[in-house]
Write a protein that holds these residues in place. Structure first.
Motif, PDB file in Angstrom:
ATOM      1  N   GLY A 107      15.987   6.001  -9.307  1.00 16.11           N
ATOM      2  CA  GLY A 107      15.417   5.862 -10.578  1.00 16.11           C
ATOM      3  C   GLY A 107      14.454   4.904 -10.399  1.00 16.11           C
ATOM      4  O   GLY A 107      13.824   4.505 -11.632  1.00 16.11           O
ATOM      5  N   PHE A 108      13.691   4.653  -9.210  1.00 17.27           N
ATOM      6  CA  PHE A 108      12.563   4.062  -9.338  1.00 17.27           C
ATOM      7  C   PHE A 108      11.212   4.556  -8.540  1.00 17.27           C
ATOM      8  O   PHE A 108      11.375   5.765  -8.084  1.00 17.27           O
ATOM      9  CB  PHE A 108      12.769   2.852  -8.345  1.00 17.27           C
ATOM     10  N   ASP A 109      10.241   3.992  -8.823  1.00 23.81           N
ATOM     11  CA  ASP A 109       9.025   4.768  -8.324  1.00 23.81           C
ATOM     12  C   ASP A 109       7.733   3.658  -8.036  1.00 23.81           C
ATOM     13  O   ASP A 109       8.334   2.368  -8.132  1.00 23.81           O
ATOM     14  CB  ASP A 109       8.450   5.857  -9.436  1.00 23.81           C
ATOM     15  N   PHE A 110       6.782   4.345  -7.440  1.00 20.54           N
ATOM     16  CA  PHE A 110       5.541   3.289  -7.317  1.00 20.54           C
ATOM     17  C   PHE A 110       5.062   2.629  -8.397  1.00 20.54           C
ATOM     18  O   PHE A 110       5.184   2.964  -9.562  1.00 20.54           O
ATOM     19  CB  PHE A 110       4.062   4.320  -6.496  1.00 20.54           C
ATOM     20  N   ARG A 111       4.756   1.242  -8.071  1.00 19.79           N
ATOM     21  CA  ARG A 111       4.168   0.563  -9.062  1.00 19.79           C
ATOM     22  C   ARG A 111       3.038   0.988  -9.868  1.00 19.79           C
ATOM     23  O   ARG A 111       1.964   1.616  -9.167  1.00 19.79           O
ATOM     24  CB  ARG A 111       3.705  -0.862  -8.515  1.00 19.79           C
ATOM     25  N   SER A 112       2.920   1.291 -11.205  1.00 21.58           N
ATOM     26  CA  SER A 112       1.687   1.966 -11.742  1.00 21.58           C
ATOM     27  C   SER A 112       0.848   0.877 -12.388  1.00 21.58           C
ATOM     28  O   SER A 112      -0.321   1.248 -12.409  1.00 21.58           O
ATOM     29  CB  SER A 112       2.176   2.736 -13.001  1.00 21.58           C
ATOM     30  N   THR A 113       1.066  -0.462 -12.530  1.00 26.20           N
ATOM     31  CA  THR A 113       0.258  -1.492 -13.122  1.00 26.20           C
ATOM     32  C   THR A 113       0.529  -2.660 -12.255  1.00 26.20           C
ATOM     33  O   THR A 113       1.622  -2.845 -11.380  1.00 26.20           O
ATOM     34  CB  THR A 113       0.563  -1.739 -14.458  1.00 26.20           C
ATOM     35  N   ASP A 114      -0.457  -3.782 -11.853  1.00 28.22           N
ATOM     36  CA  ASP A 114      -0.369  -4.973 -11.373  1.00 28.22           C
ATOM     37  C   ASP A 114       0.645  -5.786 -12.023  1.00 28.22           C
ATOM     38  O   ASP A 114       0.414  -5.866 -13.324  1.00 28.22           O
ATOM     39  CB  ASP A 114      -1.601  -5.254 -10.948  1.00 28.22           C
ATOM     40  N   ASN A 115       1.477  -6.366 -11.215  1.00 28.60           N
ATOM     41  CA  ASN A 115       2.361  -7.570 -11.787  1.00 28.60           C
ATOM     42  C   ASN A 115       1.456  -8.716 -11.939  1.00 28.60           C
ATOM     43  O   ASN A 115       0.440  -9.017 -11.334  1.00 28.60           O
ATOM     44  CB  ASN A 115       3.565  -7.416 -11.021  1.00 28.60           C
ATOM     45  N   ILE A 116       1.966  -9.527 -13.116  1.00 29.51           N
ATOM     46  CA  ILE A 116       1.239 -10.881 -13.208  1.00 29.51           C
ATOM     47  C   ILE A 116       2.348 -12.007 -12.906  1.00 29.51           C
ATOM     48  O   ILE A 116       3.305 -11.905 -13.161  1.00 29.51           O
ATOM     49  CB  ILE A 116       1.015 -11.006 -14.781  1.00 29.51           C
ATOM     50  N   TYR A 117       1.872 -12.895 -12.007  1.00 31.30           N
ATOM     51  CA  TYR A 117       2.910 -13.724 -11.635  1.00 31.30           C
ATOM     52  C   TYR A 117       2.282 -15.033 -11.959  1.00 31.30           C
ATOM     53  O   TYR A 117       2.934 -16.379 -11.369  1.00 31.30           O
ATOM     54  CB  TYR A 117       3.021 -13.813 -10.031  1.00 31.30           C
ATOM     55  N   ASP A 118       1.248 -15.530 -12.750  1.00 35.11           N
ATOM     56  CA  ASP A 118       0.847 -16.730 -13.019  1.00 35.11           C
ATOM     57  C   ASP A 118       1.351 -17.809 -13.732  1.00 35.11           C
ATOM     58  O   ASP A 118       1.146 -18.721 -14.143  1.00 35.11           O
ATOM     59  CB  ASP A 118      -0.696 -16.674 -13.717  1.00 35.11           C
ATOM     60  N   HIS A 119       2.565 -17.002 -14.175  1.00 26.38           N
ATOM     61  CA  HIS A 119       3.800 -18.034 -15.350  1.00 26.38           C
ATOM     62  C   HIS A 119       4.535 -18.814 -14.357  1.00 26.38           C
ATOM     63  O   HIS A 119       5.351 -19.398 -14.814  1.00 26.38           O
ATOM     64  CB  HIS A 119       4.331 -17.023 -16.069  1.00 26.38           C
ATOM     65  N   ILE A 120       4.749 -18.169 -12.990  1.00 26.15           N
ATOM     66  CA  ILE A 120       5.534 -18.791 -11.973  1.00 26.15           C
ATOM     67  C   ILE A 120       5.105 -20.080 -11.527  1.00 26.15           C
ATOM     68  O   ILE A 120       4.130 -20.095 -11.034  1.00 26.15           O
ATOM     69  CB  ILE A 120       5.968 -17.836 -10.979  1.00 26.15           C
ATOM     70  N   ASN A 168       0.843  -1.166   0.019  1.00 23.70           N
ATOM     71  CA  ASN A 168      -0.040   0.041   0.098  1.00 23.70           C
ATOM     72  C   ASN A 168       1.037   1.220   0.145  1.00 23.70           C
ATOM     73  O   ASN A 168       1.491   1.569   0.977  1.00 23.70           O
ATOM     74  CB  ASN A 168      -1.044  -0.086   1.275  1.00 23.70           C
ATOM     75  N   ASN A 169       0.728   1.976  -0.955  1.00 25.10           N
ATOM     76  CA  ASN A 169       1.700   3.083  -1.182  1.00 25.10           C
ATOM     77  C   ASN A 169       1.579   4.006   0.262  1.00 25.10           C
ATOM     78  O   ASN A 169       2.584   4.696   0.477  1.00 25.10           O
ATOM     79  CB  ASN A 169       1.484   4.049  -2.443  1.00 25.10           C
TER      80      ASN A 169
END
Length: 410
Positions: free
Chosen positions: A167-180, A144-145
Motif C-alpha cells: 500500500g505504499f509508493d514512491f514519495r511524490s513531494t518532498d518532506n519538510i523537516y525544519d520543525h524538528i 533516488n527512486n
C-alpha cells in the motif's frame, strides 16, 4: 504508569510479528510480517492518544501535539525492520522505548509544551533488498527512486512490487523537516564495551567513519612441491604479511581505530598449488576523520611495500569512504545529565558507535544524539541477541528524562 510492565507487554506483542520458533525475528521490509507490525503499531499509537500517520513509503509517525509550541517537534524512534534471523531489540527497542517514555510522560505530566513525535522508520538494515537506509533517506528526500526500481530480493520479487503490495509508493513531494528541534535514538550497543566496563548507559558522541577496500594481489601460481620457497611469488603469503603488519599497527595505535579483513578469496584455492592470486576486503573505522585518513595512507603504503617484497602486483579499490558523523554537543550533554540523574555519573560511558545507524542520516539535518544500553556478550544480528530487562528499563528512564527536558521545559 508501570514502565516495566508496559514495555514488556509491547515487546511481547511486537516480537510476535515475524517471531521465530527458536527466538528472534525475521521482519524484512515490505514483507507480510513487516506490514502487520507497522499496522499494529499505528493502531497502538492511536489507542494511546497519538495522531498517527504513514508517509508515502511507510515511515510511521505518531504525534502528541504540543500545547504551547505545537510547531516545534522533539522526535525519538528507530527502525522497525530486522535482519534475517535477527533479535528482538535491534531497531525495535528504540521504537518501543520511545513509545513507553512518551506514554509515561503523558500519564505523569499531561500534554507537552512542544510536540513529541515517535518515528518508526520503514527500513535501515538492507536485509531483503540491496539498499540500506530507505526509511531515513526518504525522510530527508535523499533516496533516488532509480536505485531501487530494478532491484529484487532473493525470491525474485521486485522492490517496487513489494512496496506497492503493502500500500505504499514512491514519495511524490518532498518532506519538510525544519520543525524538528531534536532527534534522539535509543539502541542496543551491539558490542561488548558497556558490559565489559559494567556500565548501564552509553552516551554516543559520534558514529565512526568507514573506509572499505577490495584489494587484489597477483603473483604466480605454481607447483607446491617443485617450486623452491625463494622462487615463489605467493599472493597468500603477501596477504598474510599485510594482514599481520596492519593488525599489529592498529593494536599499537589503539582504540577507537579498528580494522577487519572479513573476506579472503585465494586462487586457485587448492592444497598443492602455490596461490597466484588473492582478493580480500579491508574494513577500517575511526571516529576522527584525520586519524582515519592517516591510517588509510598506512594501509596503502603497507600493501605497496609488501607487494614489492613478495614480487606480486596489487590493485586497491576504495569503494566506501564514509566520513564520521558527530552528534549534537548540547544533546550529548543533555543525555549525559539525564544518565547521571537516572543511573549516576559512574554508571554511564561517553563513547562512539562502531556501527552505522539512522542517526548518521539525521545528524546532517537536525540536532541528533544517540544512547546505548548494553548487549549481553555483545551479540546482535542473531536470535541470541539480548539485554537485561533492568538495563532496557534504565534506557527508557533516561530517554524519558531527556524528552521531558526537551519537550516539557521552557
Amino acid at each position: 504508569m508501570d514502565i516495566k510492565s508496559y514495555f514488556e507487554a509491547l515487546d511481547k506483542k511486537f516480537t510476535a510479528f515475524g517471531g521465530l520458533e527458536g527466538g528472534g525475528i525475521t521482519r524484512l521490509l515490505y514483507s507480510t510480517e513487516w506490514s502487520n507490525a507497522v499496522q499494529a503499531l499505528k493502531e497502538t499509537l492511536e489507542q494511546d492518544g497519538f495522531e498517527a500517520e504513514f508517509d508515502s513509503i511507510g515511515n510511521l509517525k505518531g504525534k502528541l501535539v504540543g500545547s504551547k509550541y505545537p510547531e516545534e517537534t522533539i522526535m525519538s524512534g528507530s527502525h522497525i525492520d530486522t535482519v534475517v534471523e535477527g533479535g528482538h531489540l535491534d531497531g525495535q527497542y528504540g521504537v518501543l522505548a520511545a513509545l513507553t517514555a512518551m506514554q509515561a510522560l503523558k500519564a505523569e505530566y499531561g500534554q507537552p509544551l512542544r510536540s513529541l513525535e515517535l518515528l518508526a522508520l520503514a527500513e535501515e538494515e538492507g536485509s531483503r533488498f540491496p539498499y540500506a537506509f530507505w526509511g531515513s533517506k526518504n525522510f530527508f528526500n535523499l533516496a533516488n527512486n532509480a536505485d531501487v526500481e530494478t532491484i529484487k530480493d532473493g525470491n525474485d520479487v521486485g522492490f517496487v512490487d513489494a512496496m506497492r503490495q503493502c500500500g505504499f509508493d514512491f514519495r511524490s513531494t518532498d518532506n519538510i523537516y525544519d520543525h524538528i528541534k531534536a532527534f534522539v535514538e535509543v539502541h542496543i550497543e551491539q558490542g561488548k564495551v558497556l558490559e565489559t566496563e559494567e556500565k548501564s548507559i552509553g552516551v554516543v558522541n559520534g558514529i565512526v567513519g568507514q573506509k572499505r577496500y577490495t584489494v587484489n594481489l597477483k603473483g604466480e601460481a605454481n607447483h607446491a612441491g617443485t617450486t623452491p620457497m625463494g622462487l615463489r611469488n605467493d599472493a597468500v603469503v603477501a596477504f598474510s604479511k599485510i594482514a599481520s603488519q596492519l593488525t599489529d599497527r592498529v593494536r599499537e595505535i589503539g582504540d577507537p581505530l579498528v580494522l577487519t579483513f572479513g573476506r579472503v578469496d585465494p586462487v586457485p584455492n587448492t592444497v598443492n598449488v602455490v596461490p597466484g592470486e588473492v582478493t580480500f576486503s579491508i574494513d577500517c573505522r575511526h571516529i576522527d576523520q584525520d586519524a582515519l585518513n592517516a591510517f588509510a595512507e598506512e594501509i596503502e603504503k603497507c600493501i605497496s611495500d609488501v607487494a614489492q617484497q613478495e614480487g606480486v602486483n596489487f590493485d586497491i579499490d576504495l569503494w566506501m569512504d564514509e566520513a564520521p558523523t558527530l552528534m549534537d554537543d548540547k544533546l550529548v550533554q543533555t543525555i549525559g545529565d539525564a544518565a547521571t540523574h537516572v543511573v549516576g555519573e559512574t554508571d554511564y560511558k561517553t563513547m562512539p558507535s562502531g556501527a552505522g545507524h539512522d542517526s548518521q542520516i539525521f545528524a546532517k539535518y537536525v540536532p541528533t544524539a544517540m544512547m546505548f544500553v548494553p548487549s549481553i556478550n555483545g551479540i546482535s544480528h542473531n536470535v541470541e541477541e539480548e539485554t537485561r530487562i533492568e538495563d532496557l528499563i534504565k534506557g527508557v528512564e533516561v530517554l524519558k528524562h531527556v524528552l521531558y527536558k526537551l519537550a516539557y521545559e521552557e
